[in-house]
Design a protein around this motif. Sequence first.
Motif, PDB file in Angstrom:
ATOM      1  N   TRP A  24       0.551  -1.166   0.053  1.00  0.00           N
ATOM      2  CA  TRP A  24      -0.230  -0.042  -0.157  1.00  0.00           C
ATOM      3  C   TRP A  24       1.167   1.405  -0.109  1.00  0.00           C
ATOM      4  CZ3 TRP A  24      -4.595   0.771   4.476  1.00  0.00           C
ATOM      5  CH2 TRP A  24      -5.251   1.895   3.546  1.00  0.00           C
ATOM      6  N   ILE A  25       1.669   1.111   0.812  1.00  0.00           N
ATOM      7  CA  ILE A  25       2.763   2.030   1.090  1.00  0.00           C
ATOM      8  C   ILE A  25       3.477   3.039   0.048  1.00  0.00           C
ATOM      9  CG2 ILE A  25       4.627   3.795   2.585  1.00  0.00           C
ATOM     10  CD1 ILE A  25       4.199   1.709   4.326  1.00  0.00           C
ATOM     11  N   THR A  26       3.841   1.213  -1.257  1.00  0.00           N
ATOM     12  CA  THR A  26       4.573   1.933  -2.052  1.00  0.00           C
ATOM     13  C   THR A  26       4.145   2.186  -3.419  1.00  0.00           C
ATOM     14  OG1 THR A  26       6.057  -0.541  -1.732  1.00  0.00           O
ATOM     15  CG2 THR A  26       6.252   0.642  -3.678  1.00  0.00           C
ATOM     16  N   CYS A  27       2.940   1.498  -3.289  1.00  0.00           N
ATOM     17  CA  CYS A  27       2.498   1.860  -4.232  1.00  0.00           C
ATOM     18  C   CYS A  27       1.422   3.439  -4.407  1.00  0.00           C
ATOM     19  CB  CYS A  27       0.497   1.154  -4.997  1.00  0.00           C
ATOM     20  SG  CYS A  27       1.058  -1.043  -4.865  1.00  0.00           S
ATOM     21  N   THR A  28       1.643   3.665  -2.894  1.00  0.00           N
ATOM     22  CA  THR A  28       1.340   5.507  -2.399  1.00  0.00           C
ATOM     23  C   THR A  28       2.004   6.355  -3.065  1.00  0.00           C
ATOM     24  OG1 THR A  28      -0.130   5.015  -0.957  1.00  0.00           O
ATOM     25  CG2 THR A  28       0.236   7.023  -1.161  1.00  0.00           C
ATOM     26  N   HIS A  29       3.648   6.019  -3.145  1.00  0.00           N
ATOM     27  CA  HIS A  29       4.907   6.605  -3.430  1.00  0.00           C
ATOM     28  C   HIS A  29       5.266   6.931  -4.174  1.00  0.00           C
ATOM     29  CE1 HIS A  29       5.842   6.492   1.725  1.00  0.00           C
ATOM     30  NE2 HIS A  29       4.556   7.650   1.234  1.00  0.00           N
ATOM     31  N   LEU A  30       4.688   5.556  -4.999  1.00  0.00           N
ATOM     32  CA  LEU A  30       5.525   5.542  -6.547  1.00  0.00           C
ATOM     33  C   LEU A  30       4.337   6.690  -7.170  1.00  0.00           C
ATOM     34  CD1 LEU A  30       5.608   1.468  -7.498  1.00  0.00           C
ATOM     35  CD2 LEU A  30       7.249   3.453  -7.174  1.00  0.00           C
ATOM     36  N   PRO A  31       5.098   7.423  -7.777  1.00  0.00           N
ATOM     37  CA  PRO A  31       4.585   8.682  -8.816  1.00  0.00           C
ATOM     38  C   PRO A  31       3.792   8.172  -9.988  1.00  0.00           C
ATOM     39  CG  PRO A  31       7.087   8.501  -9.567  1.00  0.00           C
ATOM     40  CD  PRO A  31       6.605   7.415  -8.274  1.00  0.00           C
ATOM     41  N   THR A  32       2.498   6.990 -10.079  1.00  0.00           N
ATOM     42  CA  THR A  32       1.760   6.236 -10.762  1.00  0.00           C
ATOM     43  C   THR A  32       0.525   7.115 -10.580  1.00  0.00           C
ATOM     44  OG1 THR A  32       0.841   4.409  -9.669  1.00  0.00           O
ATOM     45  CG2 THR A  32       3.330   5.007 -11.054  1.00  0.00           C
ATOM     46  N   VAL A  33      -0.287   6.957 -11.544  1.00  0.00           N
ATOM     47  CA  VAL A  33      -1.614   7.325 -11.546  1.00  0.00           C
ATOM     48  C   VAL A  33      -2.812   6.331 -10.249  1.00  0.00           C
ATOM     49  CG1 VAL A  33      -4.421   6.896 -12.368  1.00  0.00           C
ATOM     50  CG2 VAL A  33      -2.313   7.254 -14.176  1.00  0.00           C
ATOM     51  N   THR A 331      13.096   9.769 -10.870  1.00  0.00           N
ATOM     52  CA  THR A 331      14.647   9.761 -11.561  1.00  0.00           C
ATOM     53  C   THR A 331      13.767   9.484 -13.037  1.00  0.00           C
ATOM     54  OG1 THR A 331      16.083   9.155 -10.032  1.00  0.00           O
ATOM     55  CG2 THR A 331      16.606   9.374 -12.019  1.00  0.00           C
ATOM     56  N   ILE A 332      13.157   8.699 -13.548  1.00  0.00           N
ATOM     57  CA  ILE A 332      13.160   8.332 -14.961  1.00  0.00           C
ATOM     58  C   ILE A 332      11.724   8.835 -15.233  1.00  0.00           C
ATOM     59  CG2 ILE A 332      14.012   6.384 -15.034  1.00  0.00           C
ATOM     60  CD1 ILE A 332      11.041   4.618 -14.796  1.00  0.00           C
ATOM     61  N   MET A 333      11.040   9.419 -14.348  1.00  0.00           N
ATOM     62  CA  MET A 333      10.045  10.596 -14.703  1.00  0.00           C
ATOM     63  C   MET A 333       9.738  11.715 -15.827  1.00  0.00           C
ATOM     64  SD  MET A 333       8.197  11.888 -11.336  1.00  0.00           S
ATOM     65  CE  MET A 333       6.315  12.462 -12.065  1.00  0.00           C
ATOM     66  N   GLY A 334      11.188  12.448 -15.451  1.00  0.00           N
ATOM     67  CA  GLY A 334      11.498  12.934 -16.523  1.00  0.00           C
ATOM     68  C   GLY A 334      10.463  14.691 -15.217  1.00  0.00           C
ATOM     69  N   ASN A 335      10.141  15.521 -16.697  1.00  0.00           N
ATOM     70  CA  ASN A 335       9.114  16.422 -16.942  1.00  0.00           C
ATOM     71  C   ASN A 335       7.674  15.891 -16.637  1.00  0.00           C
ATOM     72  OD1 ASN A 335      10.754  18.926 -16.475  1.00  0.00           O
ATOM     73  ND2 ASN A 335      11.232  19.026 -19.073  1.00  0.00           N
ATOM     74  N   ASP A 336       7.606  14.557 -16.689  1.00  0.00           N
ATOM     75  CA  ASP A 336       5.884  14.519 -16.400  1.00  0.00           C
ATOM     76  C   ASP A 336       5.606  14.431 -15.676  1.00  0.00           C
ATOM     77  OD1 ASP A 336       5.931  12.986 -18.983  1.00  0.00           O
ATOM     78  OD2 ASP A 336       6.435  11.360 -18.945  1.00  0.00           O
ATOM     79  N   PRO A 337       4.434  14.991 -14.938  1.00  0.00           N
ATOM     80  CA  PRO A 337       3.980  15.338 -13.672  1.00  0.00           C
ATOM     81  C   PRO A 337       3.560  13.847 -13.365  1.00  0.00           C
ATOM     82  CG  PRO A 337       2.125  15.480 -15.121  1.00  0.00           C
ATOM     83  CD  PRO A 337       3.475  15.492 -16.221  1.00  0.00           C
ATOM     84  N   ILE A 338       3.296  12.266 -13.982  1.00  0.00           N
ATOM     85  CA  ILE A 338       3.052  11.383 -12.941  1.00  0.00           C
ATOM     86  C   ILE A 338       3.165  10.286 -14.804  1.00  0.00           C
ATOM     87  CG2 ILE A 338       0.203  11.442 -13.861  1.00  0.00           C
ATOM     88  CD1 ILE A 338      -0.646  10.183 -11.135  1.00  0.00           C
ATOM     89  N   LEU A 339       3.693   9.135 -14.309  1.00  0.00           N
ATOM     90  CA  LEU A 339       3.647   8.119 -14.678  1.00  0.00           C
ATOM     91  C   LEU A 339       2.754   7.127 -15.133  1.00  0.00           C
ATOM     92  CD1 LEU A 339       7.227   6.642 -13.514  1.00  0.00           C
ATOM     93  CD2 LEU A 339       7.443   7.881 -14.768  1.00  0.00           C
ATOM     94  N   ARG A 340       2.722   7.384 -16.505  1.00  0.00           N
ATOM     95  CA  ARG A 340       1.368   6.810 -17.258  1.00  0.00           C
ATOM     96  C   ARG A 340       1.378   5.432 -17.796  1.00  0.00           C
ATOM     97  NH1 ARG A 340      -3.140  10.892 -16.448  1.00  0.00           N
ATOM     98  NH2 ARG A 340      -1.669  12.732 -15.734  1.00  0.00           N
TER      99      ARG A 340
END
Length: 397
Positions: A24-33, A331-340
Amino acid sequence: MIHGEPMQDRIEELDALRGLMLVWITCTHLPTVLSAYINQPLGFFSATEGFIFLSALFTGRIYFRIAERNGYEAMWWKLWMRAGKLYCYQLLLLAVAFVIEAPIAAHGNTPAVHNLLDFYFAAGHTRAFVDAALMIYRPPLLDILPIYIILIALTPFALILGERLGWRYALAGAFTLWLFAQFGFRSFVYHVQSRAFGLQIPLNEMGAFDLWAWQLWWLVGLWSGVRWAKGDFRLNWARRMTIPAAIVAVFFLVLRYAQVDGVVTFGKSGLLLDKWDFGVGRIINFTAVSILAIRFQSVLRFLAIRPLVMLGQSSLPVFCVHLLCVFFALTIMGNDPILRDWKGIVVILTSLSALLLTAKIATNRRANAARNRAVAHERPATRPSGYEPGLATDKVV
């Protein structure tokens, strides 16, 4: 367990719950939808409340038994050794953040990482590292482990105070500090420290979690763990509280999604539900859901699958690896506000795989250590004269 008998000696469902909270914590912290949907899906509480409480529960049970069996000095030593181990993990995470992530943020197109370490760039490398090593500067994501270290280090005092003077006094003191925290005690202490010691770090860079508030939850967990160790952690009261708890849980669940949809706004009353100051509404909400979980614990048995149990039993290394996964994602998301789309799916699956691999390695190491101890105890003739093997101890991981 519901019908008045004491809590069982070992419950895999609790390990699985800790494992679920790590996911739960991991999925919350990862910058995804997924983060927006999984943060607080059941009301106004997060995985943090559950993880802190369960960690304190196991700590109270295990180290109280050590104190009874080997004396309080052994308990002090083991807890401080554990705090030292946690501190080493924190230093390793800081090294990753400052030595690897910071140069990438300084020379690359990674604003998310740069924002994460903004004080590091503003204050200078040496000062930031010293303040972080002293656990004064606590960057985002790296602010919960210092709280955990401090709580572990103070646990011997809490156990001795609770057992010798009475838990009612220990809990009353913790509640008083929590109450002060709700009225800005942290800011008051910060200003006193700034005048006395010349602190030059903003309060918001000293971690989001208010230690003065969260210590109450830790102490409640310790007290519960001690009662469990004594065989006096009875849960039959949950049956009598089922209907009120269900009403409270449904109320907070509706209120949560009404807030998400913008139907209601809280204004100043939102402090009652504040996560960082551990508002009273969060305590009530979590307690209500916990009562329902105890009452219908047979449902929790479906959670006791091997992967979740392994994650829960290896919580410390798994938690640290989850932070490394989050650093990588930022690090890999760059300028993207979120990884989609596929990027988000790959990051989530890769991160969860890394957690499981870490848990498997830690489980194998514990199994090998247990086998080595068993083999050693089978050879008493090889021991020096007068040697008595020490009692095996439980371990919080």
